[in-house]
Design an enzyme around this catalytic site. Structure first.
Site, mmCIF file in Angstrom:
data_model
loop_
_atom_site.group_PDB
_atom_site.id
_atom_site.type_symbol
_atom_site.label_atom_id
_atom_site.label_comp_id
_atom_site.label_asym_id
_atom_site.label_seq_id
_atom_site.Cartn_x
_atom_site.Cartn_y
_atom_site.Cartn_z
ATOM 1 N N LYS A 16 -25.763 -37.091 -10.734
ATOM 2 C CA LYS A 16 -25.167 -37.129 -11.976
ATOM 3 C C LYS A 16 -25.275 -36.016 -12.770
ATOM 4 O O LYS A 16 -26.098 -35.345 -13.000
ATOM 5 C CB LYS A 16 -26.075 -38.420 -12.880
ATOM 6 C CG LYS A 16 -25.279 -38.432 -14.312
ATOM 7 C CD LYS A 16 -24.302 -39.421 -14.465
ATOM 8 C CE LYS A 16 -23.788 -39.531 -15.999
ATOM 9 N NZ LYS A 16 -24.587 -40.567 -16.608
ATOM 10 N N VAL A 17 -23.971 -35.319 -13.035
ATOM 11 C CA VAL A 17 -23.842 -34.101 -13.706
ATOM 12 C C VAL A 17 -22.884 -34.213 -14.742
ATOM 13 O O VAL A 17 -22.128 -35.431 -15.292
ATOM 14 C CB VAL A 17 -23.415 -33.277 -12.601
ATOM 15 C CG1 VAL A 17 -24.451 -33.005 -11.637
ATOM 16 C CG2 VAL A 17 -22.055 -33.446 -12.354
ATOM 17 N N SER A 18 -22.585 -33.193 -15.584
ATOM 18 C CA SER A 18 -21.736 -33.242 -16.850
ATOM 19 C C SER A 18 -20.399 -32.791 -16.004
ATOM 20 O O SER A 18 -20.347 -31.754 -15.084
ATOM 21 C CB SER A 18 -22.019 -31.803 -17.718
ATOM 22 O OG SER A 18 -23.297 -32.107 -18.149
ATOM 23 N N THR A 48 -20.977 -31.354 -20.790
ATOM 24 C CA THR A 48 -19.626 -31.477 -21.283
ATOM 25 C C THR A 48 -20.008 -31.501 -22.966
ATOM 26 O O THR A 48 -18.714 -31.161 -23.473
ATOM 27 C CB THR A 48 -19.149 -33.015 -20.806
ATOM 28 O OG1 THR A 48 -19.321 -33.040 -19.534
ATOM 29 C CG2 THR A 48 -17.663 -33.200 -21.203
ATOM 30 N N ALA A 49 -20.944 -31.970 -23.492
ATOM 31 C CA ALA A 49 -21.092 -31.912 -24.967
ATOM 32 C C ALA A 49 -20.781 -30.596 -25.526
ATOM 33 O O ALA A 49 -20.233 -30.248 -26.401
ATOM 34 C CB ALA A 49 -22.510 -32.436 -25.228
ATOM 35 N N HIS A 96 -26.251 -39.381 -25.898
ATOM 36 C CA HIS A 96 -27.090 -40.536 -25.549
ATOM 37 C C HIS A 96 -27.292 -41.431 -26.664
ATOM 38 O O HIS A 96 -26.637 -41.555 -27.613
ATOM 39 C CB HIS A 96 -28.251 -40.281 -24.888
ATOM 40 C CG HIS A 96 -28.259 -39.494 -23.612
ATOM 41 N ND1 HIS A 96 -27.197 -39.644 -22.666
ATOM 42 C CD2 HIS A 96 -28.920 -38.379 -23.129
ATOM 43 C CE1 HIS A 96 -27.269 -38.848 -21.498
ATOM 44 N NE2 HIS A 96 -28.258 -38.065 -21.807
#
Length: 288
Positions: free
Chosen positions: A56-58, A115-116, A159
């Site tokens: 699980k990655v950006s 991504t943020a 989150h």
């Protein structure tokens, strides 16, 4: 016997909810998993080094890893009204804090390849004349205390912080997802599930099917995953965990679909045009 696939995802409720059935051998015919829990900054680095079979990655890290990994069309986090927030200490009475006030300031972010942070850079280019000052990478659960305690001027949070920042006496300066949706009309791409291309096309399709089935099993029986979710949720209030899952696990988690792929391409194409990420190669985002 075939060795279990090495997978890393976060201990956040959306990931543990999504992968519970698969990780516990409840998905018929799915390969066994050897699970490692890691913060998104760690998994982004794992992907760049080619570690683990599934991660699980950006979405923001994809331009650096898609030679070795393929994007799976399910299991990730993408949606509406779920973007990262820029938080500051509550301004004094009568003050109006704006993006201009971040010029030259120190901002904590969860990862420079997140991504943020990419969404933040696109926002700041338009809203922070002269740009921010120092960028400090902190684990996401450390960002709000750092803002509250004055260690940084502002924090970019992800989150469940969307539901809890008021508990720290903090102020939401800007919603990166809202800015993205208003300027593009597209949903917000946040976290992706990727798998090594060397596994082969047939195995990649099997993994996508397993992830999709795991999502649907979680929806069909939410209570089955509850202990697993709360066990890894860092003392999170169960009600907040439920809000977290409700926001980040949605139709795009089951299948990116046309709008989901458009959002991912839109983000990475726009970021490449701004010189923030390398351009994608032909077919890099072709569906598995």
């Amino acid at each position: 016997m075939t060795e279990p696939l090495k997978i890393a995802y976060s201990p956040c409720p959306n990931d543990t909810f999504v992968f519970h059935a698969w990780a516990h051998g409840r998905v018929p015919g799915a390969p066994a998993l050897d699970v490692t829990f890691a913060d998104i900054d760690i998994t982004n680095g794992m992907a760049e080094r080619g570690e683990f079979d599934v991660l699980k990655v950006s979405y923001a890290v994809l331009p650096w890893v898609l030679d070795d990994y393929a994007l799976l069309p399910c299991g990730g986090a993408l949606g509406r009204g779920c973007g990262p927030l820029v938080l500051t200490r509550q301004p004094g009475e009568g003050q109006q804090f704006t993006g201009k006030d971040l010029a030259g300031k120190t901002v904590a972010v969860p990862s420079k390849r997140s991504t943020a942070y990419l969404l933040f850079r696109l926002w700041a280019a338009a809203e922070v004349p002269g740009g921010v000052g120092e960028i400090k990478v902190l684990p996401f659960h450390s960002i709000m205390p750092a803002v509250r305690d004055g260690e940084v001027d502002a924090g970019l949070v992800i989150h469940e912080a969307r539901f809890t920042y008021q508990n720290y006496g903090l102020h939401c300066l800007a919603d990166m997802g809202q800015h993205w949706e208003q300027t593009t009309g597209l949903p917000i791409p946040l976290g992706a599930i990727i798998a090594k291309r060397s596994l082969g096309d047939e195995r990649l399709r099997e993994l996508a099917d397993a992830a999709r089935t795991s999502v649907r099993m979680a929806w069909d029986d939410p209570e089955a995953s509850r202990t697993y979710v709360l066990e890894h949720a860092q003392e999170m209030d169960p009600a907040v965990a439920d809000q977290h899952i409700g926001l980040y696990v949605n139709e795009f988690t089951a299948d990116l679909g046309e709008n989901g792929y458009a959002a991912v391409r839109g983000l990475l194409t726009r970021a490449a045009a701004e010189g923030l990420v390398p351009p994608l190669g032909p077919g890099a985002l072709d569906a598995v």
